[in-house]
Motif scaffolding. Structure first.
Motif, PDB file in Angstrom:
ATOM      1  N   UNK A 108      -8.031  -7.362   3.007  1.00 56.96           N
ATOM      2  CA  UNK A 108      -9.071  -6.820   3.874  1.00 56.96           C
ATOM      3  C   UNK A 108      -9.125  -5.306   3.697  1.00 56.96           C
ATOM      4  N   UNK A 109     -10.151  -4.853   2.989  1.00 56.35           N
ATOM      5  CA  UNK A 109     -10.295  -3.438   2.638  1.00 56.35           C
ATOM      6  C   UNK A 109     -11.085  -2.730   3.725  1.00 56.35           C
ATOM      7  N   UNK A 110     -10.506  -1.686   4.298  1.00 60.10           N
ATOM      8  CA  UNK A 110     -11.228  -0.883   5.280  1.00 60.10           C
ATOM      9  C   UNK A 110     -12.196   0.037   4.538  1.00 60.10           C
ATOM     10  N   UNK A 111     -13.476  -0.092   4.870  1.00 59.45           N
ATOM     11  CA  UNK A 111     -14.491   0.730   4.212  1.00 59.45           C
ATOM     12  C   UNK A 111     -15.106   1.762   5.125  1.00 59.45           C
ATOM     13  N   UNK A 112     -14.513   1.983   6.301  1.00 56.48           N
ATOM     14  CA  UNK A 112     -15.067   2.956   7.237  1.00 56.48           C
ATOM     15  C   UNK A 112     -14.788   4.381   6.741  1.00 56.48           C
ATOM     16  N   UNK A 160      -6.174   5.589   2.692  1.00 58.02           N
ATOM     17  CA  UNK A 160      -6.881   4.330   2.925  1.00 58.02           C
ATOM     18  C   UNK A 160      -5.919   3.187   3.223  1.00 58.02           C
ATOM     19  N   UNK A 161      -6.429   2.218   3.977  1.00 56.60           N
ATOM     20  CA  UNK A 161      -5.616   1.122   4.468  1.00 56.60           C
ATOM     21  C   UNK A 161      -6.130  -0.199   3.903  1.00 56.60           C
ATOM     22  N   UNK A 162      -5.201  -1.058   3.502  1.00 52.03           N
ATOM     23  CA  UNK A 162      -5.509  -2.427   3.108  1.00 52.03           C
ATOM     24  C   UNK A 162      -4.708  -3.355   4.007  1.00 52.03           C
ATOM     25  N   UNK A 167      -0.561  -7.773   7.913  1.00 49.44           N
ATOM     26  CA  UNK A 167       0.202  -6.551   7.646  1.00 49.44           C
ATOM     27  C   UNK A 167      -0.693  -5.437   7.119  1.00 49.44           C
ATOM     28  N   UNK A 168      -0.364  -4.199   7.511  1.00 50.03           N
ATOM     29  CA  UNK A 168      -1.074  -3.014   7.029  1.00 50.03           C
ATOM     30  C   UNK A 168      -0.278  -2.351   5.899  1.00 50.03           C
ATOM     31  N   UNK A 169      -0.982  -1.989   4.840  1.00 47.37           N
ATOM     32  CA  UNK A 169      -0.426  -1.162   3.774  1.00 47.37           C
ATOM     33  C   UNK A 169      -1.277   0.106   3.704  1.00 47.37           C
ATOM     34  N   UNK A 170      -0.614   1.255   3.773  1.00 49.62           N
ATOM     35  CA  UNK A 170      -1.301   2.526   4.014  1.00 49.62           C
ATOM     36  C   UNK A 170      -1.012   3.540   2.914  1.00 49.62           C
ATOM     37  N   UNK A 171      -1.846   4.589   2.880  1.00 54.31           N
ATOM     38  CA  UNK A 171      -1.695   5.678   1.903  1.00 54.31           C
ATOM     39  C   UNK A 171      -1.800   5.150   0.474  1.00 54.31           C
ATOM     40  N   UNK A 182       0.363  -7.294  -7.555  1.00 53.57           N
ATOM     41  CA  UNK A 182       1.239  -7.944  -8.538  1.00 53.57           C
ATOM     42  C   UNK A 182       2.487  -8.506  -7.857  1.00 53.57           C
ATOM     43  N   UNK A 183       3.007  -7.796  -6.862  1.00 52.44           N
ATOM     44  CA  UNK A 183       4.167  -8.298  -6.124  1.00 52.44           C
ATOM     45  C   UNK A 183       3.802  -9.572  -5.365  1.00 52.44           C
ATOM     46  N   UNK A 184       2.638  -9.602  -4.749  1.00 52.20           N
ATOM     47  CA  UNK A 184       2.201 -10.797  -4.039  1.00 52.20           C
ATOM     48  C   UNK A 184       2.053 -11.972  -4.996  1.00 52.20           C
ATOM     49  N   UNK A 185       1.601 -11.715  -6.196  1.00 47.85           N
ATOM     50  CA  UNK A 185       1.487 -12.777  -7.198  1.00 47.85           C
ATOM     51  C   UNK A 185       2.854 -13.372  -7.521  1.00 47.85           C
ATOM     52  N   UNK A 186       3.885 -12.534  -7.496  1.00 49.05           N
ATOM     53  CA  UNK A 186       5.241 -13.006  -7.804  1.00 49.05           C
ATOM     54  C   UNK A 186       5.903 -13.692  -6.615  1.00 49.05           C
ATOM     55  N   UNK A 187       5.193 -13.776  -5.503  1.00 48.21           N
ATOM     56  CA  UNK A 187       5.756 -14.381  -4.311  1.00 48.21           C
ATOM     57  C   UNK A 187       6.570 -13.424  -3.471  1.00 48.21           C
ATOM     58  N   UNK A 188       6.490 -12.133  -3.765  1.00 45.84           N
ATOM     59  CA  UNK A 188       7.212 -11.121  -3.003  1.00 45.84           C
ATOM     60  C   UNK A 188       6.322 -10.595  -1.881  1.00 45.84           C
ATOM     61  N   UNK A 189       6.945 -10.027  -0.862  1.00 46.03           N
ATOM     62  CA  UNK A 189       6.216  -9.458   0.264  1.00 46.03           C
ATOM     63  C   UNK A 189       6.715  -8.038   0.500  1.00 46.03           C
ATOM     64  N   UNK A 190       6.081  -7.033  -0.124  1.00 50.76           N
ATOM     65  CA  UNK A 190       6.532  -5.651   0.069  1.00 50.76           C
ATOM     66  C   UNK A 190       6.514  -5.258   1.548  1.00 50.76           C
ATOM     67  N   UNK A 191       7.372  -4.312   1.876  1.00 53.68           N
ATOM     68  CA  UNK A 191       7.456  -3.851   3.260  1.00 53.68           C
ATOM     69  C   UNK A 191       6.133  -3.205   3.678  1.00 53.68           C
ATOM     70  N   UNK A 192       5.567  -3.626   4.804  1.00 47.44           N
ATOM     71  CA  UNK A 192       4.308  -3.017   5.265  1.00 47.44           C
ATOM     72  C   UNK A 192       4.502  -1.553   5.637  1.00 47.44           C
TER      73      UNK A 192
END
Length: 216
Positions: A108-112, A160-162, A167-171, A182-192
């Motif tokens: 979910x890409x924030x476009x505001x 910008x936030x995704x 979960x929010x991923x920022x900057x 790419x991490x999500x494709x590998x089944x990993x969940x990076x720290x939000x």
């Protein structure tokens, strides 16, 4: 948060994915019991949003796709003593509810304006390139990602936030967004949170406030 009429809402009856039956499982029932107790008799309709969210989370557990089928809305209506149309109105108004199946991960890409000024176009480009997505409303061929544009996520200072699922991923920039996908494709969940290590919403770079107060 997330969703959007053009992306994850549609004329639901036209979609063959709509199940014929739905019932809350044991895990959901435990949550529902706690939630309904919060409201006095006759005011159970106030629980419509959390119950819809519970239904969406259950669909994620059971099918891998976080969405609310119409039959689940009917079950919520019956549980809360509401007319089904009132539940439909809530589910189609709030972007946090998806009324058709989505991918395993909801991008979910924030476009505001704040995110746009800080480079959300590059975040979008990275999602399309790394996720195999054509644009907003698309689900990747492998079923891993659905891409949606959303309005302000409230994390403007770290734009910008995704938002990925809940979960929010920022900057973010193009490269860090690609690494995330790419991490999500590998089944990993990076720290939000901030991908540049920013602490909460502290200023990026050097301190801009006094560390010592003169005279003290």
């Amino acid at each position: 948060m997330g969703g959007g009429w053009g992306a994850s809402h549609a004329a639901d009856s036209e979609h063959p994915e709509q199940p014929a039956h739905f019932h809350f499982d044991a895990e959901s029932e435990v949550q529902i019991e706690k939630i309904i107790r919060r409201y006095p008799p006759g005011k159970q309709a106030s629980a419509v949003i959390p119950l819809l969210y519970i239904a969406q989370r259950q669909m994620k557990r059971q099918t891998g796709s976080a969405w609310v089928p119409r039959v689940a809305m009917d079950v919520v209506a019956a549980r809360l003593g509401m007319a089904p149309i009132r539940v439909y109105e809530v589910a189609t108004f709030y972007f946090m509810f998806n009324t058709r199946p989505i991918g395993k991960h909801h991008l979910q890409v924030c476009g505001t304006t704040p995110c746009w000024l800080r480079g959300s176009d590059e975040v979008l480009r990275a999602c399309k390139d790394a996720g195999g997505l054509k644009g907003y409303g698309d689900t990747s061929a492998d079923g891993l990602f659905t891409l949606t544009e959303v309005e302000c996520l409230g994390g403007c200072v770290n734009a910008p936030v995704l938002q990925v699922d809940d979960d929010y991923y920022e900057d973010l920039d193009y490269e860090s967004t690609v690494r995330l996908i790419e991490a999500l494709k590998r089944g990993e969940r990076p720290r939000p949170g901030s991908v540049i290590g920013r602490q909460a919403s502290a200023p990026a770079g050097e301190r801009t406030t006094l560390l010592d107060v003169p005279g003290e």
